[in-house]
Design a protein around this motif. Structure first.
Motif, PDB file in Angstrom:
ATOM      1  N   UNK A 216     -44.400  50.312  57.152  1.00  0.00           N
ATOM      2  CA  UNK A 216     -44.902  51.091  58.256  1.00  0.00           C
ATOM      3  C   UNK A 216     -46.003  52.021  57.792  1.00  0.00           C
ATOM      4  N   UNK A 217     -46.749  52.598  58.716  1.00  0.00           N
ATOM      5  CA  UNK A 217     -47.811  53.530  58.339  1.00  0.00           C
ATOM      6  C   UNK A 217     -47.250  54.734  57.596  1.00  0.00           C
ATOM      7  N   UNK A 218     -48.049  55.307  56.720  1.00  0.00           N
ATOM      8  CA  UNK A 218     -47.636  56.532  56.037  1.00  0.00           C
ATOM      9  C   UNK A 218     -47.311  57.597  57.079  1.00  0.00           C
ATOM     10  N   UNK A 219     -46.191  58.290  56.896  1.00  0.00           N
ATOM     11  CA  UNK A 219     -45.778  59.310  57.846  1.00  0.00           C
ATOM     12  C   UNK A 219     -45.038  58.761  59.049  1.00  0.00           C
ATOM     13  N   UNK A 220     -44.709  57.466  59.016  1.00  0.00           N
ATOM     14  CA  UNK A 220     -44.014  56.836  60.145  1.00  0.00           C
ATOM     15  C   UNK A 220     -42.673  57.504  60.416  1.00  0.00           C
ATOM     16  N   UNK A 221     -41.985  57.923  59.344  1.00  0.00           N
ATOM     17  CA  UNK A 221     -40.733  58.658  59.507  1.00  0.00           C
ATOM     18  C   UNK A 221     -40.510  59.531  58.277  1.00  0.00           C
ATOM     19  N   UNK A 222     -39.445  60.292  58.303  1.00  0.00           N
ATOM     20  CA  UNK A 222     -39.080  61.160  57.186  1.00  0.00           C
ATOM     21  C   UNK A 222     -37.629  60.910  56.822  1.00  0.00           C
ATOM     22  N   UNK A 223     -37.222  61.406  55.654  1.00  0.00           N
ATOM     23  CA  UNK A 223     -35.821  61.273  55.268  1.00  0.00           C
ATOM     24  C   UNK A 223     -34.930  62.052  56.235  1.00  0.00           C
ATOM     25  N   UNK A 224     -35.434  63.178  56.732  1.00  0.00           N
ATOM     26  CA  UNK A 224     -34.655  63.948  57.699  1.00  0.00           C
ATOM     27  C   UNK A 224     -34.425  63.182  58.983  1.00  0.00           C
ATOM     28  N   UNK A 225     -35.469  62.551  59.492  1.00  0.00           N
ATOM     29  CA  UNK A 225     -35.336  61.776  60.723  1.00  0.00           C
ATOM     30  C   UNK A 225     -34.410  60.581  60.509  1.00  0.00           C
ATOM     31  N   UNK A 226     -34.521  59.943  59.339  1.00  0.00           N
ATOM     32  CA  UNK A 226     -33.681  58.788  59.074  1.00  0.00           C
ATOM     33  C   UNK A 226     -32.202  59.159  59.067  1.00  0.00           C
ATOM     34  N   UNK A 227     -31.846  60.215  58.335  1.00  0.00           N
ATOM     35  CA  UNK A 227     -30.432  60.581  58.231  1.00  0.00           C
ATOM     36  C   UNK A 227     -29.906  61.167  59.537  1.00  0.00           C
ATOM     37  N   UNK A 228     -30.727  61.908  60.268  1.00  0.00           N
ATOM     38  CA  UNK A 228     -30.292  62.436  61.559  1.00  0.00           C
ATOM     39  C   UNK A 228     -30.067  61.308  62.552  1.00  0.00           C
ATOM     40  N   UNK A 229     -30.963  60.333  62.571  1.00  0.00           N
ATOM     41  CA  UNK A 229     -30.808  59.190  63.474  1.00  0.00           C
ATOM     42  C   UNK A 229     -29.597  58.359  63.082  1.00  0.00           C
ATOM     43  N   UNK A 230     -29.368  58.190  61.777  1.00  0.00           N
ATOM     44  CA  UNK A 230     -28.197  57.449  61.317  1.00  0.00           C
ATOM     45  C   UNK A 230     -26.920  58.128  61.797  1.00  0.00           C
ATOM     46  N   UNK A 231     -26.876  59.450  61.722  1.00  0.00           N
ATOM     47  CA  UNK A 231     -25.702  60.182  62.202  1.00  0.00           C
ATOM     48  C   UNK A 231     -25.482  59.944  63.688  1.00  0.00           C
ATOM     49  N   UNK A 232     -26.550  59.943  64.459  1.00  0.00           N
ATOM     50  CA  UNK A 232     -26.439  59.713  65.893  1.00  0.00           C
ATOM     51  C   UNK A 232     -25.947  58.305  66.190  1.00  0.00           C
ATOM     52  N   UNK A 233     -26.450  57.341  65.440  1.00  0.00           N
ATOM     53  CA  UNK A 233     -26.086  55.945  65.678  1.00  0.00           C
ATOM     54  C   UNK A 233     -24.590  55.719  65.487  1.00  0.00           C
ATOM     55  N   UNK A 234     -24.017  56.334  64.457  1.00  0.00           N
ATOM     56  CA  UNK A 234     -22.593  56.086  64.177  1.00  0.00           C
ATOM     57  C   UNK A 234     -21.694  57.150  64.805  1.00  0.00           C
ATOM     58  N   UNK A 235     -22.286  58.135  65.463  1.00  0.00           N
ATOM     59  CA  UNK A 235     -21.480  59.184  66.091  1.00  0.00           C
ATOM     60  C   UNK A 235     -20.878  60.149  65.104  1.00  0.00           C
ATOM     61  N   UNK A 236     -21.581  60.411  63.995  1.00  0.00           N
ATOM     62  CA  UNK A 236     -21.081  61.317  62.971  1.00  0.00           C
ATOM     63  C   UNK A 236     -21.484  62.752  63.277  1.00  0.00           C
ATOM     64  N   UNK A 237     -20.584  63.682  62.982  1.00  0.00           N
ATOM     65  CA  UNK A 237     -20.895  65.104  63.111  1.00  0.00           C
ATOM     66  C   UNK A 237     -21.051  65.747  61.739  1.00  0.00           C
ATOM     67  N   UNK A 238     -21.374  64.931  60.741  1.00  0.00           N
ATOM     68  CA  UNK A 238     -21.552  65.447  59.385  1.00  0.00           C
ATOM     69  C   UNK A 238     -22.670  66.481  59.353  1.00  0.00           C
ATOM     70  N   UNK A 239     -22.492  67.487  58.495  1.00  0.00           N
ATOM     71  CA  UNK A 239     -23.510  68.523  58.310  1.00  0.00           C
ATOM     72  C   UNK A 239     -24.382  68.135  57.123  1.00  0.00           C
ATOM     73  N   UNK A 240     -25.676  67.967  57.355  1.00  0.00           N
ATOM     74  CA  UNK A 240     -26.605  67.642  56.289  1.00  0.00           C
ATOM     75  C   UNK A 240     -27.030  68.926  55.584  1.00  0.00           C
ATOM     76  N   UNK A 241     -26.774  68.982  54.284  1.00  0.00           N
ATOM     77  CA  UNK A 241     -27.139  70.138  53.469  1.00  0.00           C
ATOM     78  C   UNK A 241     -28.236  69.683  52.517  1.00  0.00           C
ATOM     79  N   UNK A 242     -29.450  70.215  52.707  1.00  0.00           N
ATOM     80  CA  UNK A 242     -30.614  69.712  51.990  1.00  0.00           C
ATOM     81  C   UNK A 242     -30.771  70.408  50.642  1.00  0.00           C
TER      82      UNK A 242
END
Length: 338
Positions: A216-242
């Motif tokens: 994909x183009x540079x800047x297409x997504x971020x690690x934050x967007x990926x992990x947040x979207x993954x949490x939404x997809x599986x219905x996780x309420x995990x707290x991401x600590x960066x």
């Protein structure tokens, strides 16, 4: 088209078969027949790729419109197959890698960037970059302008057997505070295996040859967007600590390396997630939404279970130490005063 897939049971090869069938192509696979039963509607030929005589016998005197080859080991195997199929296939697509570029990769580099050395006749599979470059040279020698070299970036999506997204989905599923490799806005450049397969098949149909960076183009997504979207997809309420990359480096915790966000001694490598991909986009590459990539991966895991670890690639499960995660979580929180 009549498509011959060299492989067809794992990750990209399986995605190619799936997309080809969806397109209405007639699909033949050639592999050892030891991993998975063939998909319905697929003609499965059985041979050991490392045995040229067995491959010749299995293929017979037949011809195809396009060949897609996912081989990642000794280049001589690709050379033997490409030479055998020269004149019997109109197009040969080889799934290569951005690893063929000489390190360190320049920021924003396109297909003209310096390459590693490769030998199409080599039987050495220990150097992945050199092996992929040797495979490229083998295909180019046999098929010329009808050779397509797909230099894929980080490949995600369903059937991924490296352990990146499957591992993270399982970690998020467990919930609780989850250590994440910061910064959250770090760019990620990847290619979905389904998008890669679709583009290669369309390129074969159009007779497109040459070398292309596939991501994909540079800047297409971020690690934050990926992990947040993954949490939404599986219905996780995990707290991401960066955790800052510098802290992970100091604590010798390899989190983030699975996405190439850093390397030992180099917390923020350049060029890894900002390749020039304008050529592939101009040649018709399209990208599915990140949510679709993650949802399809999760559905596959729910349906078939976790993939078996690859012997040639350490998975996160082999290096991730829950006790070390808790230790670094404590350090992050103490720095924040929480």
């Amino acid at each position: 088209m009549r498509v011959l897939v060299m492989g067809g049971t794992h990750h990209v090869g399986r995605a190619v078969v799936e997309v080809a069938l969806r397109r209405g192509d007639t699909v033949t696979t050639l592999n050892r027949g030891q991993s998975r039963p063939p998909a319905p509607g697929v003609e499965a030929l059985v041979a050991d790729r490392t045995d040229p005589g067995a491959v010749r016998q299995a293929l017979g005197g037949r011809s195809w419109d396009a060949v897609i080859d996912t081989w990642a080991w000794a280049p001589s195997v690709v050379r033997d197959s490409a030479q055998l199929l020269a004149g019997r296939a109109e197009h040969y697509g080889y799934v290569s890698s951005r690893a063929v570029y000489a390190w360190p990769w320049p920021a924003g580099a396109d297909e003209s960037a310096p390459l590693v050395a490769g030998d199409p006749g080599s039987q050495d599979a220990t150097d992945y970059a050199a092996a992929k470059r040797g495979g490229e040279l083998a295909v180019a020698e046999a098929f010329g302008e009808h050779a397509l070299l797909a230099r894929a970036g980080m490949i995600l999506g369903p059937y991924e057997d490296v352990g990146r997204i499957p591992w993270w989905l399982r970690r998020l599923e467990r919930g609780g505070p989850v250590l994440a490799p910061g910064p959250a806005d770090a760019a990620l450049q990847y290619i979905d295996a389904i998008d890669l397969a679709a583009w290669m098949l369309t390129a074969a149909e159009r007779g497109t040859g040459g070398a292309f960076n596939l991501a994909g183009p540079a800047g297409h997504t971020t690690i934050g967007e990926l992990l947040a979207t993954a949490s939404q997809v599986i219905g996780s309420e995990a707290e991401l600590v960066w955790a800052p990359a510098e802290l992970l480096e100091r604590e010798n915790f390899p989190l983030g390396m699975e996405f190439g966000l850093r390397y030992p001694g180099n917390p923020c490598p350049t060029g890894l997630h900002d390749a020039g991909v304008s050529a592939a986009l101009a040649a018709g590459l399209t990208l599915r939404p990140l949510r679709d990539t993650l949802a399809d991966t999760w559905a596959w895991l729910q349906r078939e279970g976790d993939p078996a670890p690859r012997p040639d690639t350490p998975s996160p499960a082999q290096w991730f130490d829950p006790a070390q995660e808790q230790h670094v979580l404590t350090l992050v929180r103490s720095r924040r005063g929480t």
